[in-house]
Design a protein around this motif. Structure first.
Motif, PDB file in Angstrom:
ATOM      1  N   LYS A  15      38.744  51.019  69.982  1.00 56.58           N
ATOM      2  CA  LYS A  15      39.725  50.276  71.173  1.00 56.58           C
ATOM      3  C   LYS A  15      40.830  51.497  70.462  1.00 56.58           C
ATOM      4  CE  LYS A  15      38.206  45.353  71.692  1.00 56.58           C
ATOM      5  NZ  LYS A  15      38.619  44.049  71.496  1.00 56.58           N
ATOM      6  N   GLU A  77      42.671  42.226  73.836  1.00 54.82           N
ATOM      7  CA  GLU A  77      41.719  42.500  73.778  1.00 54.82           C
ATOM      8  C   GLU A  77      40.263  42.458  74.041  1.00 54.82           C
ATOM      9  OE1 GLU A  77      38.348  44.636  76.020  1.00 54.82           O
ATOM     10  OE2 GLU A  77      39.325  45.366  74.160  1.00 54.82           O
ATOM     11  N   HIS A  78      39.136  41.639  74.730  1.00 56.29           N
ATOM     12  CA  HIS A  78      38.177  41.215  74.195  1.00 56.29           C
ATOM     13  C   HIS A  78      37.032  40.541  75.482  1.00 56.29           C
ATOM     14  CE1 HIS A  78      35.569  39.478  70.744  1.00 56.29           C
ATOM     15  NE2 HIS A  78      34.882  39.577  72.107  1.00 56.29           N
ATOM     16  N   ALA A  79      35.832  41.689  75.232  1.00 57.56           N
ATOM     17  CA  ALA A  79      34.550  41.694  76.369  1.00 57.56           C
ATOM     18  C   ALA A  79      33.709  41.904  75.770  1.00 57.56           C
ATOM     19  CB  ALA A  79      34.799  43.112  76.645  1.00 57.56           C
ATOM     20  N   ALA A 122      35.628  41.790  80.838  1.00 57.42           N
ATOM     21  CA  ALA A 122      37.227  42.297  78.921  1.00 57.42           C
ATOM     22  C   ALA A 122      38.503  41.048  79.972  1.00 57.42           C
ATOM     23  CB  ALA A 122      36.870  43.520  79.331  1.00 57.42           C
ATOM     24  N   GLU A 136      42.016  39.590  83.658  1.00 52.34           N
ATOM     25  CA  GLU A 136      40.519  39.542  83.320  1.00 52.34           C
ATOM     26  C   GLU A 136      40.299  40.761  84.490  1.00 52.34           C
ATOM     27  OE1 GLU A 136      36.828  37.649  85.849  1.00 52.34           O
ATOM     28  OE2 GLU A 136      37.445  36.263  84.610  1.00 52.34           O
ATOM     29  N   SER A 189      35.394  51.357  83.063  1.00 55.54           N
ATOM     30  CA  SER A 189      35.091  50.139  81.908  1.00 55.54           C
ATOM     31  C   SER A 189      35.877  49.124  82.088  1.00 55.54           C
ATOM     32  CB  SER A 189      36.127  50.362  81.024  1.00 55.54           C
ATOM     33  OG  SER A 189      36.300  49.419  79.586  1.00 55.54           O
ATOM     34  N   GLN A 190      35.820  48.075  81.904  1.00 52.21           N
ATOM     35  CA  GLN A 190      35.939  46.205  82.129  1.00 52.21           C
ATOM     36  C   GLN A 190      37.491  45.731  81.740  1.00 52.21           C
ATOM     37  OE1 GLN A 190      33.062  47.060  80.458  1.00 52.21           O
ATOM     38  NE2 GLN A 190      34.034  46.556  78.437  1.00 52.21           N
ATOM     39  N   SER A 191      37.877  47.418  80.136  1.00 51.37           N
ATOM     40  CA  SER A 191      38.618  46.699  79.522  1.00 51.37           C
ATOM     41  C   SER A 191      39.901  47.313  80.256  1.00 51.37           C
ATOM     42  CB  SER A 191      38.773  47.651  78.835  1.00 51.37           C
ATOM     43  OG  SER A 191      38.005  46.688  77.385  1.00 51.37           O
TER      44      SER A 191
END
Length: 214
Positions: A15, A77-79, A122, A136, A189-191
């Motif tokens: 990350k 942050e978490h996915a 994410a 999100e 990326s979703q993040s």
């Protein structure tokens, strides 16, 4: 004008690496480079993770713990993966990481997910000491028939993003594809989507108090 400080709580080297690329190549909706406006401060704080299917619930609990320790506004942050058939239940969601840690290369077989449609979701959670705000991002894709790629960032070896990926590479393979591979992963990326949603909000919804540098 001084940059706005963002205290990013993570102990993940992956990350941290991706955040360096994100702030270098991504621009805000007004065209400003992220790195010109925001000063990311990595806080390597290990936080016990709550076992929870809904990622939003999980990161909300984590960012509250982070704020209680640091005593400054911060983000977590978490996915995780969301199987299309279980979208209404957000499964496996926040359970993706412990499932992957346990199953590793057997994840696909044990979850019967080869070729399955899924979303990488994410959530960025921000705590200012009074409230928690969540943001999100999602990237649609499918699960590969076997792990592919050597970059061992959890399920990056099995998730194949749908958009702008004609070769149907996993995230891990995209990163390995060349010098700009990690940049392409960041763009998909979703993040990135979740972080951009947070930063866009952050520009206009915070009192001057939090412009103070910590």
């Amino acid at each position: 004008m001084p940059r706005t400080t963002v205290n990013y709580v993570t102990s993940s080297k992956f990350k941290q690496e991706e955040n360096e690329v994100f702030r270098r190549i991504i621009t805000l909706p007004d065209g400003s480079p992220v790195d010109d406006i925001f000063d990311f401060r990595i806080r390597e704080l290990s936080i016990p993770e709550t076992l929870e299917v809904r990622i939003e619930t999980m990161v909300t609990a984590e960012v509250k713990q982070a704020y209680a320790t640091l005593k400054v506004p911060c983000i977590v942050e978490h996915a995780g993966l969301i199987f299309e058939d279980y979208r209404s239940h957000s499964y496996p969601g926040g359970l993706t990481k412990p499932m992957w840690n346990t199953l590793a290369a057997n994840f696909i077989e044990e979850t019967h997910s080869s070729g399955r449609k899924a979303a990488a979701r994410a959530v960025v959670a921000y705590c200012d000491g009074m409230k928690v705000h969540t943001f999100e991002g999602e990237t649609l894709g499918t699960i590969s028939d076997q792990p592919r790629g050597a970059r061992d960032f959890y399920w990056d070896t099995v998730f194949i993003p749908t958009d702008d990926n004609p070769e149907k590479l996993t995230y891990a393979e995209i990163v390995e594809a060349g010098a700009s591979g990690i940049e392409k992963k960041i763009q998909l990326s979703q993040s990135t989507k979740a972080m951009l949603a947070f930063l866009t909000w952050r520009l206009t919804n915070e009192p001057d108090l939090w412009q103070i540098t910590y």
